[in-house]
Enzyme design. Structure first.
Site, PDB file in Angstrom:
ATOM      1  N   TRP A 303      40.148  30.551  47.514  1.00 45.30           N
ATOM      2  CA  TRP A 303      39.912  30.826  48.937  1.00 45.30           C
ATOM      3  C   TRP A 303      38.408  30.973  49.140  1.00 45.30           C
ATOM      4  CZ3 TRP A 303      42.508  35.551  51.839  1.00 45.30           C
ATOM      5  CH2 TRP A 303      42.046  35.588  53.165  1.00 45.30           C
ATOM      6  N   GLU A 304      37.837  30.034  49.882  1.00 43.59           N
ATOM      7  CA  GLU A 304      36.400  30.053  50.153  1.00 43.59           C
ATOM      8  C   GLU A 304      36.153  30.258  51.648  1.00 43.59           C
ATOM      9  OE1 GLU A 304      34.247  26.875  48.234  1.00 43.59           O
ATOM     10  OE2 GLU A 304      35.638  26.811  46.556  1.00 43.59           O
TER      11      GLU A 304
END
Length: 550
Positions: A303-304
Site C-alpha cells: 500500500w503506497e
C-alpha cells in the site's frame, strides 16, 4: 492320439492366465484448475475443481478377459472391479504424471497392460518438469541460508524487457515478489492507474463481472496464457509467468513466492477499506486467490501509502488509514492461519513500506509487526527528477557528506522503526537495481554536482529519469563514478551533458550488506530483478565480514 492332444490344448487354454489388456486411446490430460486460454475477464479465466474423473477402458484381443481387474497408478492400486466390465473411472484429487496400467487376474495368474501416461495438472506444478536456471550474465551461484534475499519480478517484464521467469537467478533468492496483483474497481477506485496509457482499461477488462475490491490478474496473457520456456505445449493448461513459476519452484523448493498486491498505481482501493464490508470482500478474495494459485506462499501488501502522498494526491487520511492498515493486516493474518490449517502449508504475510520518515510516522509499526513475517523497507526513491532543484541520493545508507542533516536515509528509517519497537530481524533493506537522475545539471561548485540544478530527467531505459543498473554499468566509461564513503552511496556524472545519476552500485550494496549484519536485520531485497546483470544480486549474497568477526 488326436483326441488326447485336443484335450491337452483345451486344458492349457482353460487354465491360462488372462490375455494382455490393451488400454484404449484417449486424451489423458486433466486439470484441477482449468484455464480458459481465450478469456480476458478473470471471472471466466479459471475454474477450480476438487477433483477430476479419469475414465479408462481396455480390450483383450487374445485370451480370456480374467475375473478381476485392477487399475494401477505408478504401480499403486487405485481401482478394483469385475474384469468383464472392461472400463473404470478413477477420481484424482492431486497433481502429477502417473503411469497407468490395467492388471487382469484369475485363478491361474495375471497379465498387465503397457503403461499410458495420465497427466493431472494443478497450480502446485506437480505435473511439470523442473525449470532449471541457466547461469547467465554475471550471476554466480551462492546464497546465504540465514537471511532473506528477495527481489521483485514484474508481470510486464516479458514484453519490452524480454525477461521471463527462466531468466531470474532463482537459486540466489529466498523470496520472489510478483508485481503486481490488482484490486478490482473502476472510476474513483483506481484513478491512479489512469496515468499509464491502457492500464486502467486492461484492468476493467480483467475485472469485468467481478465485484469491486476482489483481487484479479491484471494481464492474463502475460501471467497465464503466453507460451514460455517449459510451458509452451498447446495443451499445457498453465503457461506464462505463473506456469514458469510453478516449474521453477520445483527446481528451487527453498523459494517462497509472494503475490504483491498494490504498488504505486494500484494502491487506490486500500484507502476505501476502512469499510468492513469492502475489506471482507478483499480478504476473502485473497483467500480464494491462494486456493486457486497454489504455488504462492502467502501475500505481500504494498500500500503506497497509508496517509497519502502516493500516486493519487486526492487520497489519504492519516489517522483513518493507520487504523485500516492494522485491521487489514490482522484480518489477513487470521485468514492465512485458517487456510494453513486446511492446507498444512505455511503462509507468510509481508508488507512493503516507505522509508520516508514522514510516512513511517503515520503507522504504528510496533503493532503491525505482530501480524507480519517481514517488512520490506523501500529504502530508495528518496530523490528524483520530480524536482530539478532538490538534487540528492535516491538511495543511501546515511546522510550525504555534503548534507549531514538529510533525514531521507536508510539508517534513519531503520532507527525510527526499531525505535517504535519493531524487531530488527523483520526489517529487510531495499536495494535499487536502477538509478534516478537528471540531465543538464549546472551551477554546481567544484565536484559537488548535487549542489547544482537540472533541466529535467535524464534519458531513461524505459522511462525518463530512471536508468537500469545494467545500462549504467554498460555505459560506465561515459561517466565519472564516485562513491560517497560517508553516505555509502554511489553516483555517476557526465560533464558534457550534465547527466547525474544516483544508484546502487556493488560498493553501496556491499555496504548495505554489512549494515544488515551489523544491525541484526533480516536481509536485503531489490526492485527489480530484470534491471540487474548479476552484479548487485551477487553483492546482496556476498558473505561479508564485519568488525566483530575480524
Amino acid at each position: 492320439m488326436l483326441h488326447y492332444l485336443a484335450t491337452i490344448l483345451w486344458l492349457a487354454v482353460a487354465h491360462a492366465s488372462p490375455g494382455t489388456p490393451v488400454i484404449d486411446w484417449a486424451d489423458r490430460n486433466y486439470a484441477l484448475v482449468s484455464v480458459n486460454s481465450e478469456a480476458t475477464a478473470y471471472e471466466n479465466l479459471v475454474e477450480r475443481k476438487a477433483g477430476v474423473s479419469v475414465p479408462v477402458s481396455w480390450n483383450v484381443w487374445n485370451g480370456g478377459v480374467g475375473d478381476m481387474a485392477y487399475v494401477l497408478f505408478n504401480e499403486n492400486q487405485v481401482w478394483k472391479g469385475a474384469a468383464a466390465a472392461k472400463r473404470a473411472t478413477i477420481d484424482v484429487s492431486k497433481s502429477g504424471q502417473f503411469n497407468m496400467r490395467v492388471k487382469l487376474c484369475d485363478d491361474d495368474g495375471f497379465s498387465v497392460s503397457e503403461p499410458v501416461t495420465v497427466r493431472v495438472a494443478d497450480t502446485d506444478g506437480g505435473h511439470l518438469s523442473p525449470l532449471e536456471y541457466a547461469w547467465g550474465e554475471n550471476n554466480k551461484p551462492g546464497r546465504p541460508h540465514n537471511k532473506t534475499v528477495a527481489a521483485y519480478f514484474v508481470e510486464w517484464g516479458v514484453y519490452g524487457r524480454g525477461f521471463p521467469v527462466d531468466k531470474v537467478p532463482l537459486p540466489n533468492l529466498s523470496h520472489l515478489l510478483y508485481g503486481f496483483i490488482p484490486i478490482c474497481g473502476g472510476d474513483g477506485l483506481n484513478d491512479a492507474l489512469k496515468t499509464i496509457p491502457g492500464s486502467f482499461e486492461a484492468l476493467q477488462r480483467s475485472c469485468k463481472g467481478r465485484a469491486d475490491f476482489k483481487v484479479a490478474i491484471h494481464d492474463p496473457w502475460a501471467a497465464i496464457q503466453k507460451p514460455q520456456k517449459g510451458v509452451s505445449a498447446w495443451n499445457e493448461p498453465y503457461k506464462g509467468n505463473f506456469g514458469q513459476l510453478m516449474a521453477a519452484k520445483l527446481a528451487n523448493p527453498h523459494l517462497k513466492i509472494l503475490p504483491s498486491i498494490g504498488g504505486w498505481t494500484l494502491s487506490d482501493p486500500f484507502y476505501f477499506m476502512h469499510d468492513a464490508d469492502k475489506r471482507r470482500v478483499f480478504v476473502e478474495s485473497v483467500k480464494e486467490f491462494l486456493q486457486v494459485w497454489k504455488f504462492f506462499d502467502g501475500v505481500d501488501i504494498d500500500w503506497e501509502f497509508p496517509g497519502g502522498k502516493g500516486a493519487n494526491p486526492a487520497l489519504g487520511n492519516g489517522e483513518r488509514d493507520a487504523d485500516t492498515y492494522l485491521v487489514l493486516l490482522k484480518e489477513l493474518r487470521a485468514m492465512l492461519d485458517e487456510l494453513q490449517l486446511q492446507t498444512n502449508k505455511t503462509y507468510e504475510l509481508t508488507s512493503a513500506i516507505s522509508s520516508g520518515y514522514d510516512k513511517i510516522a503515520v503507522v504504528k509499526y510496533d503493532a503491525a509487526q505482530r501480524f507480519l513475517d517481514k517488512i520490506f523497507l523501500m529504502s530508495y526513491d528518496f530523490k528524483g527528477a520530480w524536482s530539478n532543484t532538490d538534487l540528492g541520493y535516491q538511495t543511501t545508507l546515511y546522510a550525504p557528506s555534503w548534507n549531514a542533516n538529510e533525514l531521507y536515509t536508510t539508517d534513519h528509517a531503520v532507527k525510527l522503526l526499531t525505535g517504535q519497537g519493531v524487531a530488527a530481524h523483520k526489517l529487510i533493506v531495499g536495494v535499487a537495481m536502477y538509478g534516478r537522475g537528471w540531465t543538464g545539471v549546472s551551477g554546481y561548485a567544484g565536484d559537488k554536482y548535487f549542489s547544482g540544478t537540472a533541466d529535467g530527467p535524464v534519458p531513461g531505459t524505459w522511462e525518463n529519469g530512471v536508468v537500469d543498473y545494467r545500462q549504467i554499468n554498460n555505459e560506465l566509461s561515459k561517466y565519472i563514478y564516485r562513491f560517497d564513503a560517508a553516505a555509502k552511496a554511489a553516483y555517476v556524472f557526465n560533464k558534457e551533458r550534465g547527466d547525474l545519476i544516483s544508484f546502487d552500485s556493488v560498493d553501496s550494496v556491499l555496504a548495505k550488506n554489512v549494515y544488515v549484519q551489523q544491525n541484526g536485520l533480516g536481509g536485503l531485497f531489490a526492485w527489480e530483478i530484470d534491471a540487474d546483470n548479476g552484479d548487485l544480486l551477487n553483492a546482496m549474497n556476498e558473505r561479508v565480514r564485519v568488525k566483530d568477526e575480524l
